[in-house]
Design an enzyme around this catalytic site. Structure first.
Site, PDB file in Angstrom:
ATOM      1  N   CYS A  35      -1.338  -8.009  -8.573  1.00 53.07           N
ATOM      2  CA  CYS A  35      -1.804  -7.104  -8.249  1.00 53.07           C
ATOM      3  C   CYS A  35      -1.729  -4.654  -9.382  1.00 53.07           C
ATOM      4  O   CYS A  35      -2.023  -4.790  -8.436  1.00 53.07           O
ATOM      5  CB  CYS A  35      -1.686  -6.903  -6.251  1.00 53.07           C
ATOM      6  SG  CYS A  35      -2.589  -8.552  -6.333  1.00 53.07           S
ATOM      7  N   CYS A 106       0.337   4.349  -2.529  1.00 55.33           N
ATOM      8  CA  CYS A 106       1.301   4.440  -3.153  1.00 55.33           C
ATOM      9  C   CYS A 106       2.218   5.050  -2.222  1.00 55.33           C
ATOM     10  O   CYS A 106       3.358   4.853  -2.030  1.00 55.33           O
ATOM     11  CB  CYS A 106       0.754   5.921  -4.821  1.00 55.33           C
ATOM     12  SG  CYS A 106      -0.247   5.242  -5.907  1.00 55.33           S
TER      13      CYS A 106
END
Ligand code: FES
Length: 291
Positions: A35, A106
């Site tokens: 991914c 993130c």
């Protein structure tokens, strides 16, 4: 091109603590190469197994994934495991001077790697990490049912991120977790989860302005309202706000990112002021400063 802060750029170009720790006490691995983002975090504890004395990472991801991982390893050093667990994804983003909302996943990935590492070190059950997760969970310490098959994201994980970051739209959830960013088939379920989490919060006692407040409590409440009610709304539009000072009823704020220099900042100041008056004290005056 993303509008990265100087700190993000600096940590991307000169990442701290890259590599592995062969005799690490704790290792957390999250995400998936399939991914696009994956992170392996290594922690070394002191002889008393109390404090983190070293942290390193290996990541496969974009500039903000590298910068977030670098920041996280710097943030955890010297902390006890419990202190490290208190680090939120927002703390990581703040350390970097902010991240574009589209890149907040993130910071979430970093915080999750930390949780996985510590959970495994403490002997808690954690599902084995599957590098190509093949629709298995991308965040192995999060139980629950997979909601997003494209990115292996469970309902438990989504609820946690929605609640922590006060997310109100499916688009925000995609920015923070990637869920919904592939085929889009899970978006209706993501919307249900938002309603479940945020609805539950709304269904409690309506928040009311306290009758009387000490100066200290007032300052704490102003900070809480800004963090909980205001900043997530600004992030949704690519903006942000920083609390500069509180002096009696005067609250000075500086607008950041898309809000800085925005023609509507005067209006935004009034919205912030009204929220603070509703929830903290009716005499509050919000002033925008350039700091
Ligand atoms: S199932 Fe979530 S994007 Fe495809």
């Amino acid at each position: 091109m993303w509008d990265y802060t100087p700190t993000v750029k600096e940590h991307f170009l000169n990442p701290r603590n890259v590599g592995d720790i062969p005799d690490a006490d704790a290792v957390g691995e999250v995400g998936s190469l399939a991914c696009g983002d994956a992170l392996k975090l290594y922690l070394k504890l002191d002889d008393n197994k109390d404090k983190i004395v070293d942290a390193k990472f290996q990541t496969f991801g974009c500039a903000s994934a590298i910068a977030s991982s670098s920041a996280l390893t710097e943030m955890v050093k010297g902390k006890t495991l419990d202190e490290a667990l208190a680090i939120s994804n927002q703390d990581i983003a703040e350390f970097l001077g902010g991240l574009p909302e589209e890149k907040m996943h993130c910071s979430v990935m970093g915080q999750e790697a930390l949780e996985v590492a510590i959970a495994k070190y403490r002997g808690h059950e954690v599902a084995p990490h599957d590098h190509d997760h093949d629709h298995g969970p991308a965040y192995p310490d999060q139980e629950g049912t997979i909601v997003c098959k494209c990115f292996g994201i469970t309902d438990v994980f989504l609820k946690k991120v929605i609640e922590t970051n006060k997310l109100t739209t499916a688009e925000q959830v995609t920015h923070f977790t990637k869920a919904g960013g592939g085929c889009g088939g899970c978006i209706p379920r993501i919307k249900e989860l938002i309603a479940e989490v945020m609805g539950k919060q709304e269904s409690g006692e309506p928040r009311k302005r306290p009758e009387k407040l000490s100066n200290l409590k007032k300052m704490q409440m102003i900070q809480e309202v800004l963090e909980r009610d205001i900043r997530p709304l600004l992030w949704a539009d690519g903006g942000d706000l920083e609390l500069i000072d509180i002096d009696g009823p005067k609250v000075q704020v500086a607008f950041r990112k898309a809000c800085a220099g925005c023609a509507s900042s005067g209006y935004t100041s009034r919205v912030v002021e009204q929220k603070l008056r509703d929830l903290v004290a009716e005499d509050i005056v919000v002033e925008e400063v350039a700091a």
